[in-house]
Design an enzyme around this catalytic site. Structure first.
Site, short mmCIF file in Angstrom:
data_model
loop_
_atom_site.label_atom_id
_atom_site.label_comp_id
_atom_site.label_asym_id
_atom_site.label_seq_id
_atom_site.Cartn_x
_atom_site.Cartn_y
_atom_site.Cartn_z
N HIS A 165 0.80 -1.23 0.00
CA HIS A 165 0.00 0.00 0.00
C HIS A 165 0.83 1.27 0.00
CE1 HIS A 165 -3.30 -2.81 0.62
NE2 HIS A 165 -3.89 -1.94 -0.18
N GLU A 213 -10.92 -11.02 -5.16
CA GLU A 213 -9.50 -10.94 -4.80
C GLU A 213 -9.06 -12.15 -3.99
OE1 GLU A 213 -8.77 -7.32 -2.61
OE2 GLU A 213 -10.54 -7.57 -1.37
N ASP A 222 -4.32 -8.63 -4.55
CA ASP A 222 -4.51 -9.70 -3.57
C ASP A 222 -4.70 -11.04 -4.25
OD1 ASP A 222 -4.32 -8.66 -0.93
OD2 ASP A 222 -6.06 -7.42 -1.41
N CYS A 255 -9.37 -3.67 -10.96
CA CYS A 255 -8.83 -2.46 -10.32
C CYS A 255 -7.48 -2.70 -9.65
CB CYS A 255 -9.83 -1.90 -9.32
SG CYS A 255 -10.19 -3.02 -7.98
C1 PEP Z 1 -6.45 -5.52 -5.02
O1 PEP Z 1 -6.31 -6.32 -4.10
O2 PEP Z 1 -6.12 -5.75 -6.20
C2 PEP Z 1 -7.02 -4.18 -4.75
C3 PEP Z 1 -7.32 -3.36 -5.72
O3 PEP Z 1 -7.21 -3.82 -3.46
P1 PEP Z 1 -6.02 -3.35 -2.47
O4 PEP Z 1 -4.80 -3.10 -3.31
O5 PEP Z 1 -6.50 -2.12 -1.79
O6 PEP Z 1 -5.88 -4.52 -1.56
MG MG Z 2 -7.21 -6.02 -2.21
#
Ligand code: PEP
Ligand code: MG
Length: 595
Positions: free
Chosen positions: A200, A441, A465, A512
């Site tokens: 993140h 995910e 994920d 996403c």
């Molecule tokens: C993902 O897991 O691809 C996602 C978009 O969510 P995050 O990166 O916030 O876990």
């Molecule tokens: Mg995620």
């Protein structure tokens, strides 16, 4: 073992890592050490001694607030026995031997609170460590814990003001919250020893446009504060004390990169459509409302993913009230309308610190996302009310994170229905037909996508994920970063199954994860049946360039090839050639920009 950074000549050196946020920064380094919390002694002006004791008291109150939260969660999840450790720490904060001693140390010696805490607590720790009592020896670690906690609260503002606006921060590791604070301070870039492209902190760096390199395997050992460094966030390199010729070369690169970004802007007004006329919805991943202007600048058609948890991280508070959330969400919905805003409800846990400070051995497999929210209606319901209230101001959707079981969707819908009924009784306007979708995910959802498709309004595939759960590889661990392959056929097969299940019942499927920004992946994803891509706005023009240069039929052939590929390197080279032939100019992003 991983390679260590190569030492260069002329006192210069090169650290290679992973470029996670594109851009080139040139400037002085600032070495940001989070631990150990070694504090230097400073004399305090006699007039300011009162303010210094007040600062200490404020840090104690903040530490107490942390510990109260930790105790509550520990008690609930792990029982009274575990909570008692933190209860003891709480009492130590105002221990009658130590607390007054720190105050008098500040007042009588006229020194800074951090140093007073460090010296008083170290003294008591040494006494405990030397004790015959095993109990006391064990407690000495708790003392170290609370010493760190107090000093962390004392230092927060001070560290920030020490970082120069135009510096490049080098750290062992950073949190998403650190990046937010540093970017507000106006740093040029950052590099860390650890971390992966989809951790993140990397996502935040991209969102905030801070060029970043992670996984440098020891940049902090190569760099001193004040060294001149070049950070290449495209190639993933950090050059320390470069010679004049190298500097000049990178100044040119910097200009070329800026120019390429300018040229991409010409695509902003053009449709994201394949050569054979298939439109692709390009949406934005947002974390902060500061990013909203970037949407129009980069041609986003709505928000595919709003990571609401960043609001909590930024505010640094456990709970942002319903009213505060309503104001924030409404502002976003109004700015994005007539396009749609997709709010993902709080995805806490994993590498995003829990507001309760709860610690787990395996946080990514633990208490995360929907699991927390269903356990904690006091977090979920105010957020739902706020999103629903915002939905009266423009098209809005709700996205559920970390879903693994159908029962979670059903339980959520039950709470949503009750929340809607309450709002209706109160006469509050909202969109009763609001769409509810799930993040795909976790492999279980992709494998049962047909069952989920029957109960939700849309899918959003989270490859960040999904990849880590399919390949059993921690997304933030640089030691296994080479195994983290989002284009692995097993990941792609789950994407294909998800898209197929969605289309069988006529619901849209978007993606996403960071994979959407990988230009090699874009044609493959469209070929697998993904309808829309959502990414940090800065990436959208380049993604559009690829979409406009391909036919969907080509995407299908590429997807078939990717699914059958057993050699990632081979496929990567194949896609590089394909991109080179089809979409001129992308090589800069793929290879970096030598010369
Ligand atoms: C993902 O897991 O691809 C996602 C978009 O969510 P995050 O990166 O916030 O876990
Ligand atoms: Mg995620």
């Amino acid at each position: 073992m991983k390679d260590l950074p190569a030492a260069g000549t002329n006192g210069s050196s090169l650290c290679t890592g992973i470029g996670v946020s594109p851009g080139i920064a040139i400037g002085p380094a600032y070495l940001y050490a989070r631990i150990p919390f070694e504090v230097q002694q400073r004399a305090i002006d006699p007039d300011l001694v009162g303010a210094e004791t007040a600062r200490f008291e404020q840090a104690i109150r903040r530490a107490e607030r942390d510990l109260h939260k930790i105790i509550a969660v520990t008690r609930e999840k792990l029982g009274e026995g575990s909570a008692s450790i933190f209860e003891a720490q709480l009492l130590m904060l105002r221990d009658e031997a130590m607390y007054p001693e720190v105050i008098s140390c500040i007042e009588q010696k006229g020194i800074n609170a951090g140093f007073a805490v460090q010296s008083v607590m170290s003294k008591h720790r040494q006494i405990m460590e030397a004790s015959d009592s095993e109990y006391l020896r064990e407690r000495s670690n708790d003392l170290l814990d609370i010493q760190d906690r107090i000093i962390r609260h004392l230092r927060r503002g001070r560290i920030l003001s020490a970082v120069d606006e135009d510096s490049i921060v080098i750290a062992e590791n950073l949190t998403a919250a650190d990046i937010i604070l540093f970017s507000r301070r106006g740093i040029l870039g950052c590099a860390t020893d650890f971390g992966g492209p989809t951790s993140h902190v990397s996502i935040m760096a991209r969102a905030l446009g801070v060029p970043a390199v992670v996984s440098t395997h020891g940049a902090t050992a190569q760099v001193a504060t004040g060294d001149l460094v070049i950070l290449d966030g495209i190639r993933g390199e950090l050059l320390v004390n470069p010679d004049e010729a190298t500097l000049e070369r990178y100044r040119v690169k910097q200009k070329r990169y800026k120019r390429l970004l300018q040229e991409d802007k010409q695509l902003v007004g053009l449709p994201a459509e394949t050569l054979d006329g298939h439109p692709v919805l390009l949406q934005a991943n947002l974390e902060l409302k500061e990013e909203i202007p970037l949407m129009a600048e980069n041609g986003a058609q709505g928000v595919g993913l709003f990571r609401t948890e960043m609001l909590l991280l930024m505010e640094g508070r456990a709970i942002v009230t319903e009213e505060e959330q309503t104001v924030e969400y409404t502002r976003v919905v109004e700015a994005v309308a007539p396009h749609t805003t997709t709010f993902r409800i709080l995805d806490l846990g994993g590498d995003k610190l829990l507001p309760m400070g709860h610690r787990e051995h395996n946080p990514f497999l633990g208490w995360r996302g929907i699991r927390i929210l269903l356990d904690k209606p006091e977090l979920l319901v105010p957020q739902l009310r706020a999103i629903l209230r915002a939905s009266a101001h423009g098209p809005t959707r709700i996205l559920l994170p970390m879903i693994t079981r159908l029962s979670e969707v059903r339980q959520f819908k039950q709470i949503l229905a009750e929340t809607m009924d309450t709002l209706a009784t109160e006469g509050v306007p909202f969109d009763r037909t609001i769409s509810v979708g799930v993040m795909v995910e976790v492999p279980s959802v992709a494998l049962q996508a047909d069952l989920f498709a029957a109960e939700v309004d849309f899918f959003s595939i989270g490859t960040n994920d999904l990849t880590q759960y399919v390949l059993a590889v921690d997304r933030g661990n640089d030691l296994v970063a080479e195994i983290y392959n989002e284009l692995h056929p097993a990941v792609l097969e789950l994407i294909r199954m998800t898209a197929e299940a969605a289309h069988n019942v006529g619901i849209p499927v978007s993606l996403c994860g960071e994979l959407a920004t990988n230009l090699r992946a874009v044609p493959v994803l469209l070929g697998l049946g993904v309808d829309s891509l959502s990414a940090s706005p800065v990436y959208l023009p380049a993604m559009k360039r690829v979409i406009r240069a391909m036919k969907r039929s080509e995407g299908k052939a590429l997807a078939a090839r990717a699914l059958a590929s057993s050699d990632p390197e081979d496929f990567r080279r194949f896609m590089d050639r394909w991109l080179e032939e089809h979409a001129c100019g992308v090589s800069f992003f793929l290879e970096g920009a030598d010369g």
